[in-house]
Structures are given as C-alpha cells and as structure tokens.
Design a protein around this motif. Sequence first.
Motif, mmCIF file in Angstrom:
data_model
loop_
_atom_site.group_PDB
_atom_site.id
_atom_site.type_symbol
_atom_site.label_atom_id
_atom_site.label_comp_id
_atom_site.label_asym_id
_atom_site.label_seq_id
_atom_site.Cartn_x
_atom_site.Cartn_y
_atom_site.Cartn_z
ATOM 1 N N ASP A 56 -2.009 -6.483 -7.289
ATOM 2 C CA ASP A 56 -3.385 -5.928 -7.524
ATOM 3 C C ASP A 56 -4.224 -6.654 -6.703
ATOM 4 N N VAL A 57 -4.672 -6.168 -5.517
ATOM 5 C CA VAL A 57 -5.366 -6.885 -4.608
ATOM 6 C C VAL A 57 -6.941 -7.191 -4.880
ATOM 7 N N ALA B 18 -7.013 10.821 10.881
ATOM 8 C CA ALA B 18 -6.985 11.511 9.732
ATOM 9 C C ALA B 18 -5.872 12.103 9.345
ATOM 10 N N MET B 19 -5.279 11.737 8.143
ATOM 11 C CA MET B 19 -3.877 12.352 7.425
ATOM 12 C C MET B 19 -4.043 12.758 5.959
ATOM 13 N N GLY C 198 0.633 -1.430 0.163
ATOM 14 C CA GLY C 198 -0.006 0.005 0.020
ATOM 15 C C GLY C 198 0.803 1.115 -0.009
ATOM 16 N N GLN D 258 0.616 -1.578 -6.481
ATOM 17 C CA GLN D 258 -0.746 -1.742 -7.057
ATOM 18 C C GLN D 258 -0.445 -2.084 -8.564
ATOM 19 N N LYS E 143 -14.912 -0.358 6.170
ATOM 20 C CA LYS E 143 -14.038 -0.544 7.223
ATOM 21 C C LYS E 143 -14.683 -1.317 8.610
ATOM 22 N N SER F 46 2.370 8.135 2.191
ATOM 23 C CA SER F 46 1.322 6.862 2.569
ATOM 24 C C SER F 46 1.531 6.479 3.865
ATOM 25 N N ILE F 47 0.557 5.965 4.537
ATOM 26 C CA ILE F 47 0.671 5.447 5.817
ATOM 27 C C ILE F 47 1.492 4.228 5.885
ATOM 28 N N ALA G 124 -2.341 -1.931 3.872
ATOM 29 C CA ALA G 124 -2.784 -0.396 3.962
ATOM 30 C C ALA G 124 -3.276 -0.013 2.508
ATOM 31 N N THR H 132 -7.349 0.844 9.631
ATOM 32 C CA THR H 132 -8.802 1.099 9.490
ATOM 33 C C THR H 132 -9.036 2.895 10.061
ATOM 34 N N THR I 210 -3.387 12.171 3.184
ATOM 35 C CA THR I 210 -2.951 11.232 1.818
ATOM 36 C C THR I 210 -3.520 11.212 0.554
ATOM 37 N N LEU I 211 -3.025 10.352 -0.211
ATOM 38 C CA LEU I 211 -3.617 10.358 -1.789
ATOM 39 C C LEU I 211 -4.978 9.921 -1.517
ATOM 40 N N ALA I 212 -5.223 8.845 -0.704
ATOM 41 C CA ALA I 212 -6.767 8.141 -0.619
ATOM 42 C C ALA I 212 -7.663 8.968 -0.058
ATOM 43 N N VAL I 213 -7.223 10.029 1.008
ATOM 44 C CA VAL I 213 -7.846 10.890 1.697
ATOM 45 C C VAL I 213 -8.596 12.054 0.587
HETATM 46 N N1 LIG Z 1 -5.288 8.831 5.564
HETATM 47 C C1 LIG Z 1 -6.208 8.660 6.431
HETATM 48 O O1 LIG Z 1 -6.745 9.769 6.976
HETATM 49 C C2 LIG Z 1 -6.144 7.213 7.004
HETATM 50 C C3 LIG Z 1 -7.116 7.201 8.188
HETATM 51 C C4 LIG Z 1 -7.343 5.825 8.756
HETATM 52 C C5 LIG Z 1 -7.012 4.768 7.937
HETATM 53 N N2 LIG Z 1 -6.501 4.941 6.624
HETATM 54 C C6 LIG Z 1 -6.310 3.662 5.993
HETATM 55 O O2 LIG Z 1 -4.905 3.564 5.765
HETATM 56 C C7 LIG Z 1 -4.659 2.694 4.453
HETATM 57 C C8 LIG Z 1 -3.729 3.502 3.582
HETATM 58 O O3 LIG Z 1 -4.096 4.666 3.071
HETATM 59 P P1 LIG Z 1 -3.350 6.053 3.005
HETATM 60 O O4 LIG Z 1 -4.277 6.978 3.603
HETATM 61 O O5 LIG Z 1 -1.874 5.596 3.157
HETATM 62 O O6 LIG Z 1 -3.360 6.277 1.368
HETATM 63 P P2 LIG Z 1 -2.497 5.956 0.068
HETATM 64 O O7 LIG Z 1 -3.425 6.474 -1.043
HETATM 65 O O8 LIG Z 1 -1.165 6.327 0.481
HETATM 66 O O9 LIG Z 1 -2.748 4.556 0.222
HETATM 67 C C9 LIG Z 1 -3.506 3.649 -0.239
HETATM 68 C C10 LIG Z 1 -2.920 2.500 -0.939
HETATM 69 O O10 LIG Z 1 -4.065 1.659 -1.709
HETATM 70 C C11 LIG Z 1 -3.646 0.939 -2.714
HETATM 71 N N3 LIG Z 1 -4.574 0.315 -3.717
HETATM 72 C C12 LIG Z 1 -5.989 0.775 -3.885
HETATM 73 N N4 LIG Z 1 -6.320 -0.228 -4.628
HETATM 74 C C13 LIG Z 1 -5.548 -1.001 -4.766
HETATM 75 C C14 LIG Z 1 -5.621 -2.518 -5.309
HETATM 76 N N5 LIG Z 1 -6.681 -2.773 -6.314
HETATM 77 N N6 LIG Z 1 -4.336 -3.188 -5.219
HETATM 78 C C15 LIG Z 1 -3.547 -2.859 -4.552
HETATM 79 N N7 LIG Z 1 -3.237 -1.741 -4.059
HETATM 80 C C16 LIG Z 1 -4.435 -0.883 -4.127
HETATM 81 C C17 LIG Z 1 -2.963 2.350 -3.430
HETATM 82 O O11 LIG Z 1 -1.892 2.084 -4.709
HETATM 83 C C18 LIG Z 1 -2.298 3.025 -2.324
HETATM 84 O O12 LIG Z 1 -0.877 2.671 -2.303
HETATM 85 C C19 LIG Z 1 -6.141 2.678 3.911
HETATM 86 O O13 LIG Z 1 -6.646 1.429 4.195
HETATM 87 C C20 LIG Z 1 -6.743 3.833 4.472
HETATM 88 O O14 LIG Z 1 -8.324 3.577 4.541
HETATM 89 C C21 LIG Z 1 -6.050 6.409 6.285
#
Ligand SMILES: NC(=O)c1ccc[n+]([C@@H]2O[C@H](COP(=O)([O-])OP(=O)(O)OC[C@H]3O[C@@H](n4cnc5c(N)ncnc54)[C@H](O)[C@@H]3O)[C@@H](O)[C@H]2O)c1
Length: 254
Positions: free
Chosen positions: A63-64, A191-192, A14, A41, A163, A20-21, A90, A145, A194-197
């Motif tokens: 790719d999950v 909350a941080m 991830g 991914q 989640k 990224s976390i 992650a 989560t 990141t790209l996902a957020v």
């Molecule tokens: N950022 C926050 O505030 C926060 C808070 C709590 C939990 N989280 C969780 O932390 C985890 C990491 O997210 P993040 O915030 O670091 O963002 P991020 O965008 O850096 O990481 C998300 C990752 O998921 C990967 N991904 C998505 N679809 C995929 C697939 N089909 N196959 C393989 N990889 C795939 C992406 O390539 C990316 O590397 C997530 O589960 C997110 O829900 C994030």
Amino acid sequence: MEGILADKKILVMGVANKRSIAWGCAQEMAKQGATIIYTYQNERMKKSVARLAEDDQRLIECDVASDESINRAFTTIKERFGQLDGLVHAIAYARKEELAGSILDTTRDGYALAQDVSAYSLLAVAKAAHQLDLLKRPASIVTLTYFGSERAIPSYNVMGVAKAALEANVRYLARDMGEFGVRVNAISAGAMKTLAVTGISGHADLLKMSKSRTVDDQSVTLPEIGGTCAFLMSDLSTGVVGDVIYVDKGVHLI
Ligand SMILES: NC(=O)c1ccc[n+]([C@@H]2O[C@H](COP(=O)([O-])OP(=O)(O)OC[C@H]3O[C@@H](n4cnc5c(N)ncnc54)[C@H](O)[C@@H]3O)[C@@H](O)[C@H]2O)c1
C-alpha cells in the motif's frame, strides 16, 4: 527467452484487473523476456491480481500510502529476487467526489490524499528502492501520467494537479538518480476505460471525446502503452531521461 528484456526482473505496481494499464505493461514486457514481479494494494485486490499473475512468490502486498508497507514489500522483494532492472509505477487515487464538477469543491484532505497516493508515492518507492540497493545499474523507472496535468480536462480536477506534481517528480528524480544509473520517465497515456477512470464523473464522455481526437478515431490500446513501457525498460532507451512520452494516438496534438 529472447527479447529486448531477456534476463531482466521488473516490478510492476498497480495491477487491479486485466484492464489495468499496469497489466498491459506487464504482458508486453513478459513477451520481451522479462520476469515480472507484482505488487497489489490490499487483500481485496489480491484475488484478481493472483488470477493474472499465477505465481504466488511473485505477488507482494504494497500500500503506497504507508511507508511501513512499502518497506516491508521492498525488503521481501530484495530477499526473494535480489536486484531489479526496473520498476513500473501505475498507481493513482483521488476521492470520487473530487473528480466531478468544479475544482472549487476540492477539500484540503482530498487534495493531500490525491497528492500522497498519486504523486508522492513515486518518490516514496524510488527512495525505498534506492535505500535497499534494489536497483541495478542501469535501471529504469516508469510512471503513468495523463494530459490533465497540462490542460483543464472536465472533472479531472485534483488529479490533474497530482499528475502535474508527478511529472515534476519524474524530472527531479531523474536528475538525482542518474548518478546511480537509474533513469526515470513517464508515459502520458491516452484515456482508457479502467477501474480508476470509472471514478471520474462523466468518464464515458471523456473517453468518447478522447477517441474522437485521436488521429485515426481509434483509441490507444493496452499493448501500445505496454510496448512503450517495454522500450523504456530496455537498454534501447538508456538515453531517454526525465521525459514524458505521449502514447495517446495524437490526442495531445489536436
Ligand atoms: N485509464 C486512463 O485513461 C489513464 C490515462 C493516463 C494515465 N493513467 C494512469 O495509469 C495509472 C494506472 O491506472 P489505470 O487506469 O490502469 O487504473 P487501475 O484502476 O487499473 O489501476 C490503478 C491502480 O492503483 C492502485 N492503487 C490505488 N491506491 C493505491 C495505494 N494506496 N497503494 C497501492 N496501490 C494503489 C489500485 O489498486 C490499482 O491497481 C494511474 O496512474 C492512472 O492515473 C490512466
């Protein structure tokens, strides 16, 4: 190298970039002596992960959303590294349109996609690792989560539901992998940015609100989340099983 993870090999799934976390976890675990193996991914993601990871041998595509991709990746990991001491999951994804407004706008497809990538994927990778006898005894699995599993957070919608399922997966997996010496836990991170957020509508407000609810008005940091991950990967935490640990500077309390 010295440290609570000396001689441990840990797979981190991830990392997208340095925010990224997963990257925060990888860095803290490396500081504690672990060798980190990364999955990314797809080709598009590879470039930014490769810049961080440096060693091509420890970088594997996965790719999950595809069992074939998971099996290919884990077979390669087994061939290259033998067994692992831990796995960090992650990974999450939902369509941007469904991370906005009302949950009433959720589609059947979008719901299934969010569940598949964000919740089922933990089962899928645990299953593949188990079938290939990839995990040592003791081993640790950690997933990430968020509090939106328990409370109705604005715009989080379908991801909150995913989640909740992910956290239930942690408990059932912990029960069924315990006999193989594998413990499974989740970190509920604050909350941080990141790209996902950035996929969540109004994420700037979410981040602001979250910061204002920490105990000291300071958001949680990547090293703080990574440090807890290092602990959960280490033999210091062999008694922690099937749990969700908050690393959010107290947001869930207030
Ligand atoms: N950022 C926050 O505030 C926060 C808070 C709590 C939990 N989280 C969780 O932390 C985890 C990491 O997210 P993040 O915030 O670091 O963002 P991020 O965008 O850096 O990481 C998300 C990752 O998921 C990967 N991904 C998505 N679809 C995929 C697939 N089909 N196959 C393989 N990889 C795939 C992406 O390539 C990316 O590397 C997530 O589960 C997110 O829900 C994030």
